[in-house]
Design an enzyme around this catalytic site. Sequence first.
Site, PDB file in Angstrom:
ATOM      1  N   THR A 205       0.736  -1.129   0.060  1.00  0.00           N
ATOM      2  CA  THR A 205      -0.075   0.186  -0.062  1.00  0.00           C
ATOM      3  C   THR A 205       0.838   1.321  -0.104  1.00  0.00           C
ATOM      4  O   THR A 205       1.867   1.215   0.569  1.00  0.00           O
ATOM      5  CB  THR A 205      -0.906  -0.081   1.219  1.00  0.00           C
ATOM      6  OG1 THR A 205      -1.579  -1.319   1.502  1.00  0.00           O
ATOM      7  CG2 THR A 205      -1.633   1.123   1.435  1.00  0.00           C
ATOM      8  N   GLY A 259      -3.847  -5.619   6.398  1.00  0.00           N
ATOM      9  CA  GLY A 259      -5.080  -4.869   6.818  1.00  0.00           C
ATOM     10  C   GLY A 259      -5.678  -5.346   8.004  1.00  0.00           C
ATOM     11  O   GLY A 259      -6.354  -4.547   8.455  1.00  0.00           O
TER      12      GLY A 259
HETATM   13  N1  GLY Z   1      -2.929  -2.689   3.643  1.00  0.00           N
HETATM   14  C1  GLY Z   1      -3.593  -2.932   2.373  1.00  0.00           C
HETATM   15  C2  GLY Z   1      -4.706  -4.044   2.867  1.00  0.00           C
HETATM   16  O1  GLY Z   1      -4.445  -4.896   3.486  1.00  0.00           O
HETATM   17  O2  GLY Z   1      -5.434  -4.279   2.041  1.00  0.00           O
END
Ligand code: GLY
Length: 346
Positions: A205, A259
């Site tokens: 990300t 995430g």
């Molecule tokens: N940090 C990005 C995701 O887990 O989608």
Amino acid sequence: MELQKIKRRNLLKILGGGLVLKLSGLTKAQALLGSPSPIILSTWHNQGQTANKEAWEQIQKGKSALDAVEAGARIIESDITNCCVGLGAYPDREGKVTLDACIMDDKGRCGGVAFLERIKHPITLARMVMENTPHVLMVGEGAQQFAIKSGLTLEERTLSEHASKAYSNWLKKSKYEPQINIEQNNQKFVPVPHKLENGNINHDTIGIIAMDKNGDLSGACTTSGMAFKLRGRVGDSPIIGAGLYVDNKIGAATATGNGEEVIRTSGSFLVVEFMRQGLSPEEACKKACQRLLQMTPNSTDQIQIGFIAINKTGEFGGYSLKPGFDYTVTSNVFNHEKRVPNSILN
Ligand code: GLY
């Protein structure tokens, strides 16, 4: 009051350190001048330096931190060769690219989009949600319709060359059949790979946080999420407080990595709250990583998380769960420099 606390601590640090500031510390220009000195931080150095260059140009032109972080995020979204951001990125397990993004400004305004398909700049749509609707988060088909009504182009549904190759390889290795929904048939769940074919951990990300010439803070976060994720999976990146948080009185923080773990801990909000309590950005990121470790039910060899943060005085820092994470810092002193933060696990 809170700001005064932070300033006092920094002053003591400067006096005590004889003006030898830690790398993850106050920008020297700001320490010496005592006036807002712009600074930009982005997750990762490979893409962060490109994002920061673009965002820095905006700041130099006198644009706001909000304009800067949007511009920085957009340039990475445009890079069709990126594995993990924008329409060229790796798809979900049905072979479709779905994008998540959010943005937050100095006034506490925020917007996010999730599970968005065929729109090139989710970060711009997130800003449109923030500025042109009474809502904070829009998803899927509705978000796409809003994009088209707002004048954004509906792009073709095609995979980039590198994404198509990676997806074909993944299909072969995982023996996943997109037409037959393995999960619903109660067959063994096909896991999301922890690493991509090039050996990188399955996340990249871009989170970008900035302070402009007025000393105002904003942040942006944009991603395609985990490669080969279950269709409909949404990560932390579009969720205010998880992938990104900005409090213009205190500081800004953003996250990269798995995430699910960042959502579980409201990671970026937590970092900003630790800064509110008087911790430096680096200490705040470290404490958020420790919290995350306490709370995760997952084996830590399967996850990586990195946080970066800046506070209102221009102090900056980062921390990650494990080695391998880096970030980019740009200011009048630091020229798109790479920083490798400490980690709590080795
Ligand atoms: N940090 C990005 C995701 O887990 O989608």
